[in-house]
Design a protein around this motif. Structure first.
Motif, PDB file in Angstrom:
ATOM      1  N   MET A 143      40.861 -16.460  -7.026  1.00 58.98           N
ATOM      2  CA  MET A 143      40.111 -17.448  -7.804  1.00 58.98           C
ATOM      3  C   MET A 143      39.854 -18.697  -6.969  1.00 58.98           C
ATOM      4  N   PRO A 144      39.077 -18.578  -5.896  1.00 57.29           N
ATOM      5  CA  PRO A 144      38.828 -19.755  -5.049  1.00 57.29           C
ATOM      6  C   PRO A 144      38.201 -20.925  -5.776  1.00 57.29           C
ATOM      7  N   PHE A 145      37.442 -20.660  -6.868  1.00 59.97           N
ATOM      8  CA  PHE A 145      36.817 -21.774  -7.595  1.00 59.97           C
ATOM      9  C   PHE A 145      37.851 -22.671  -8.237  1.00 59.97           C
ATOM     10  N   TYR A 146      39.059 -22.186  -8.466  1.00 61.02           N
ATOM     11  CA  TYR A 146      40.153 -23.032  -8.938  1.00 61.02           C
ATOM     12  C   TYR A 146      41.113 -23.405  -7.804  1.00 61.02           C
ATOM     13  N   GLU A 147      41.327 -22.493  -6.867  1.00 67.52           N
ATOM     14  CA  GLU A 147      42.336 -22.706  -5.825  1.00 67.52           C
ATOM     15  C   GLU A 147      41.834 -23.584  -4.683  1.00 67.52           C
ATOM     16  N   ASN A 148      40.557 -23.465  -4.336  1.00 69.21           N
ATOM     17  CA  ASN A 148      39.987 -24.249  -3.243  1.00 69.21           C
ATOM     18  C   ASN A 148      38.568 -24.688  -3.600  1.00 69.21           C
ATOM     19  N   PRO A 149      38.433 -25.489  -4.648  1.00 67.57           N
ATOM     20  CA  PRO A 149      37.088 -25.893  -5.084  1.00 67.57           C
ATOM     21  C   PRO A 149      36.340 -26.717  -4.052  1.00 67.57           C
ATOM     22  N   GLY A 150      37.061 -27.429  -3.201  1.00 73.92           N
ATOM     23  CA  GLY A 150      36.407 -28.260  -2.198  1.00 73.92           C
ATOM     24  C   GLY A 150      35.569 -27.469  -1.211  1.00 73.92           C
ATOM     25  N   ASP A 151      35.959 -26.228  -0.949  1.00 74.79           N
ATOM     26  CA  ASP A 151      35.168 -25.363  -0.068  1.00 74.79           C
ATOM     27  C   ASP A 151      34.262 -24.426  -0.862  1.00 74.79           C
ATOM     28  N   TYR A 152      34.720 -24.041  -2.048  1.00 76.94           N
ATOM     29  CA  TYR A 152      33.977 -23.040  -2.825  1.00 76.94           C
ATOM     30  C   TYR A 152      32.621 -23.557  -3.286  1.00 76.94           C
ATOM     31  N   TYR A 153      32.592 -24.718  -3.937  1.00 79.63           N
ATOM     32  CA  TYR A 153      31.335 -25.174  -4.549  1.00 79.63           C
ATOM     33  C   TYR A 153      30.254 -25.497  -3.514  1.00 79.63           C
ATOM     34  N   PRO A 154      30.575 -26.132  -2.389  1.00 78.01           N
ATOM     35  CA  PRO A 154      29.513 -26.329  -1.390  1.00 78.01           C
ATOM     36  C   PRO A 154      28.934 -25.010  -0.874  1.00 78.01           C
ATOM     37  N   ALA A 155      29.784 -23.987  -0.715  1.00 76.98           N
ATOM     38  CA  ALA A 155      29.281 -22.694  -0.240  1.00 76.98           C
ATOM     39  C   ALA A 155      28.347 -22.067  -1.271  1.00 76.98           C
ATOM     40  N   LEU A 156      28.747 -22.104  -2.543  1.00 69.88           N
ATOM     41  CA  LEU A 156      27.921 -21.520  -3.589  1.00 69.88           C
ATOM     42  C   LEU A 156      26.615 -22.292  -3.753  1.00 69.88           C
ATOM     43  N   LEU A 157      26.712 -23.614  -3.823  1.00 67.70           N
ATOM     44  CA  LEU A 157      25.514 -24.417  -4.043  1.00 67.70           C
ATOM     45  C   LEU A 157      24.579 -24.365  -2.844  1.00 67.70           C
ATOM     46  N   GLY A 158      25.132 -24.273  -1.638  1.00 62.86           N
ATOM     47  CA  GLY A 158      24.290 -24.143  -0.462  1.00 62.86           C
ATOM     48  C   GLY A 158      23.475 -22.861  -0.497  1.00 62.86           C
ATOM     49  N   PHE A 159      24.120 -21.765  -0.883  1.00 64.55           N
ATOM     50  CA  PHE A 159      23.420 -20.485  -0.988  1.00 64.55           C
ATOM     51  C   PHE A 159      22.336 -20.552  -2.057  1.00 64.55           C
TER      52      PHE A 159
END
Length: 296
Positions: A273-289
């Motif tokens: 669950m990276p969206f909870y465990e490491n949101p600082g890296d997860y959301y930029p990767a998702l939003l960039g895509f």
């Protein structure tokens, strides 16, 4: 970053004569259509992690799959097949008039998203495969590797109980709990939406499709393998995984190598669950895509 947001709209969709409840956040021109994991989990944990995408102008749609959450809960085990859930997903998409979507599937929702993409490719703008696999036999071999880290005596104990069909023995459950905290969510306190989904887990679909727990696959998808078909998925694909994910980075790489247009992100200090465990890296990767593949 994730936060709990009340849906703007709640819909009831008839599927196979049953009621399926869907939720919509925001009114953006492009829709992120989320398929949560489980099977048998309410969508809360994935909905609350992604409704914040409305801040970037997206509409976010989720739904409680049949048998979960506020949707109807029939007890007919013949309903629990990936093919029927593909058709359910399409029924919800059409009922809400979503058009082409960015389809985001997490875990079991990723298996469902892959089969959906192979069945209805014309309805996708992009495909986002999060913490998921396309080759169940390969996953089983990876799970054996993760289990082996518990030590040979513990593995032997687990195999003994599995051979006897005894999945509720305290020592067996203790081993599964350790694996869950290593490979499902590594946070000391699991987020409220995760707990809410887990506390309302319908084990009927789960045991029928997958098995008794996250580390034993004996359900009706145990032989499922879409690697030979992935070349047919032509839309851009984002694959994400945690470095400690139960559905391992090796499984993610297997998908990337089989897809014609895919990128892969592995998140440090995260498992399933990276969206909870490491949101600082997860959301930029998702939003960039997503931003690179917006129609507008």
């Amino acid at each position: 970053m994730w936060r709990e947001i009340e849906p703007d709209d709640r819909f009831e969709v008839e599927v196979d004569g049953y009621r399926v409840v869907a939720y919509s956040h925001g009114n953006g021109s492009e829709t992120v259509f989320c398929l949560n994991g489980g099977p048998g989990l309410p969508c809360d944990y994935l909905r609350e992690a992604h409704s914040c995408l409305i801040d970037q102008g997206y509409r976010v749609v989720t739904f409680d799959q049949l048998g979960t959450g506020f949707s109807d809960r029939p007890e007919d085990a013949s309903l629990w097949t990936i093919g029927r859930y593909v058709e359910e997903t399409e029924t919800v998409r059409k009922a809400l008039g979503l058009g082409k979507v960015h389809m985001l599937g997490h875990s079991w929702g990723g298996w469902l998203a892959i089969d959906y993409a192979l069945t209805y490719p014309e309805n996708l703008r992009t495909l986002i495969l999060e913490d998921t696999v396309a080759d169940m036999p390969h996953l089983v071999s990876e799970l054996a590797r993760l289990r082996a880290a518990l030590g040979p005596e513990t593995v032997a104990m687990m195999q003994k109980h599995e051979a006897q069909g005894i999945y509720a023995h305290p020592e067996y459950l203790a081993a599964v709990t350790i694996l869950n905290y290593r490979h499902v969510c590594r946070l000391p306190e699991w987020p409220v939406p995760v707990r809410r989904s887990l506390d309302d887990w319908n084990m009927g679909p789960y045991t029928t499709i997958q098995g008794p727990n996250e580390f034993l696959y004996i359900g009706n998808l145990k032989d499922w393998n879409r690697i030979p078909d992935l070349h047919r998925i032509k839309v851009p694909v984002l694959i994400t995984t945690g470095e400690h994910d139960e559905l391992t980075p090796a499984c993610a790489l297997r998908m990337k190598l089989a897809l014609p247009d895919a990128e892969l992100k592995v998140f440090a200090n995260a498992s399933h669950m990276p969206f909870y465990e490491n949101p600082g890296d997860y959301y930029p990767a998702l939003l960039g895509f997503l931003s690179r593949h917006r129609a507008d």
